[in-house]
Motif scaffolding. Structure first.
Motif, PDB file in Angstrom:
ATOM      1  N   GLU A 216      -4.836   6.644  -3.197  1.00  0.00           N
ATOM      2  CA  GLU A 216      -4.547   7.637  -2.169  1.00  0.00           C
ATOM      3  C   GLU A 216      -4.739   7.040  -0.776  1.00  0.00           C
ATOM      4  OE1 GLU A 216      -3.267  11.081  -0.527  1.00  0.00           O
ATOM      5  OE2 GLU A 216      -3.251  10.562  -2.666  1.00  0.00           O
ATOM      6  N   ARG A 219      -1.710   5.225  -0.063  1.00  0.00           N
ATOM      7  CA  ARG A 219      -0.627   6.173   0.208  1.00  0.00           C
ATOM      8  C   ARG A 219      -0.677   6.666   1.657  1.00  0.00           C
ATOM      9  NH1 ARG A 219       0.171  11.894  -3.121  1.00  0.00           N
ATOM     10  NH2 ARG A 219       2.058  12.583  -2.079  1.00  0.00           N
ATOM     11  N   HIS A 313      -0.109  10.548  -8.775  1.00  0.00           N
ATOM     12  CA  HIS A 313      -0.037   9.098  -8.956  1.00  0.00           C
ATOM     13  C   HIS A 313       0.513   8.717 -10.340  1.00  0.00           C
ATOM     14  CE1 HIS A 313      -2.277   8.526  -5.236  1.00  0.00           C
ATOM     15  NE2 HIS A 313      -3.141   9.429  -5.662  1.00  0.00           N
ATOM     16  N   TRP A 334       4.473   8.542  -5.815  1.00  0.00           N
ATOM     17  CA  TRP A 334       4.779   8.672  -4.396  1.00  0.00           C
ATOM     18  C   TRP A 334       5.580   7.488  -3.869  1.00  0.00           C
ATOM     19  CZ3 TRP A 334       2.271   4.770  -1.658  1.00  0.00           C
ATOM     20  CH2 TRP A 334       1.149   4.193  -2.269  1.00  0.00           C
TER      21      TRP A 334
END
Length: 410
Positions: A216, A219, A313, A334
């Motif tokens: 994350e 991301r 994910h 993503w």
């Protein structure tokens, strides 16, 4: 010591066996190509069948996200770009050593291209020696050695995220052109941690959340994450073709092929099943006959049950002909959802393989930074011995068994 004379006797006939296997592999590829043609005309129907009946199949079948006829050429990377990678190694614990502990060494690599920046090539060692850390996994039935491997996986992901944030900040600070420098985060191996399926929930909660948190963080920085698998043994994509080969109106494997006990269920998983005429056939072997150098296959959505815990994910993959081989390339959802980000990631991967003469240079260097060689191991325990003596400990040394193994009198 290996007795080569005795070994040579066992080698007789292996070339003939391999020749027969190569001929059989060609037949399996031809059968799979015929099924791919059928599946491409019924793709929507087969995807619905896979979604409906997949949980009753004794195999994991990925679902195509693009037409099966898609073959996409991957462009070369821009001259200016940056690649980061991590890899891990370890010194395993042993009761025969001077102390029961283990070491995790995480290699870090940052390679800048076309920017005039120095690379980063180093490693981060971590020594685990406290009892509460060494024996944390014992109540879950997990050995210290196995848990050490899981902790190494977490360390690789966390260090990669930290590296990505630091590099992104440095690139943003020193940026002179209006266009941002493309950045790629590479990791060796699959992003699907199959081993988590067998772990108790409490143990799994110590491993997966830190990894997903690290992803994350990447991301948020818009750094595409890619898992690179060389010589992949996966058959997820080929398993999808089994739905096209199923002779039954409803591909209910449990009812038709697995209802009469373990023996028939084993048949359903093998090439003796009605849908298994092209098995065993690896995805990479098949796509090597379909893709030209620099082309990728359609993207597939993995249906591994552990991915239900991944949230946003969830892992998607494609096969990429990098020239010397066809590699499996995995990305989180993503990355897959952002066409520009995904295309950029694939172009950087292909360029990395070209620069590394068949394997991504960043991953090779990360491995070289992480690996603990024999001399490193010796120096590690020498440092540990010095510290133990300095602390006033007595009778510091290896066990008699280990000492005899290191210095044979024969």
């Amino acid at each position: 010591m290996l007795d080569l004379i005795k070994l040579a006797r066992q080698m007789q006939g292996i070339s003939q066996h391999l020749s027969l296997e190569a001929a059989a592999a060609q037949d399996r590829v031809a059968a799979a190509r015929g099924l791919l043609t059928i599946a491409s005309t019924r793709q929507g129907e087969l995807v619905e069948q896979a979604q409906t009946w997949g949980d009753r199949a004794p195999f994991t079948a990925a679902q195509p996200q693009e037409p099966l006829t898609v073959r996409v050429p991957v462009a070369a990377a821009p001259e200016a770009h940056t690649v980061i990678a991590t890899d891990g190694s370890q010194i395993s614990p042993s009761h025969h050593e001077i102390a029961y502990c283990y070491l995790i060494n995480t290699g870090r690599v940052v390679l800048h291209y076309g920017q005039g920046r120095f690379p980063l090539l180093d490693s981060l060692p971590e020594v685990v020696y406290r009892a509460e850390d060494l024996y944390l996994s014992r109540p879950w039935g997990i050995s210290t050695e196995e848990w050490m491997g899981h902790r190494r996986t977490v360390a690789e992901a966390v260090v990669l995220a930290e590296l990505g944030e630091a590099v992104q900040e440095a690139l943003s600070t020193g940026q002179t052109s209006p266009a941002p420098v493309p950045l790629l985060a590479l990791t060796d191996g699959s992003l699907i941690y199959w081993f988590l399926e067998a772990l108790p929930g409490e143990a799994r909660d110590r491993i997966l959340p830190p990894i997903l948190d690290a992803w994350e963080r990447l991301r948020r920085q818009q750094i595409p994450l890619v898992g690179y698998l060389s010589a992949s043994r996966s058959g997820e994509a080929m398993n999808f073709l089994r739905f096209a080969a199923c002779p039954f109106a409803a591909p209910d494997c449990t009812t038709h092929c697995g209802a009469n006990g373990e023996e028939q269920s084993a048949v359903a998983r093998s090439d003796r099943a009605p849908c298994g005429g092209f098995l065993p056939l690896r995805d990479a072997t098949f796509w090597a006959t379909e893709l030209n150098p620099g082309e990728r296959s359609p993207f597939w959505r993995s249906t591994a049950s552990i991915l239900d815990l991944y949230g946003d994910h969830r892992v998607y993959f494609c096969y990429l002909n990098v020239g010397p081989e066809v590699a499996r390339v995995e990305v989180p959802q993503w990355v897959m959802a952002d066409e520009g980000l995904c295309s950029r990631a694939l172009s950087l991967v292909l360029t990395q393989v070209q620069k590394g003469y068949g394997y991504p240079v960043a991953l090779a260097e990360a491995h070289n930074q992480a690996v603990v060689r024999g001399g490193d191991r010796t120096r590690f325990f020498a440092l540990l011995e010095q510290e133990m003596i300095r602390a006033g400990l007595q009778n510091v040394g290896t066990s008699y068994k280990e000492a005899r193994k290191r210095g044979s009198i024969a």
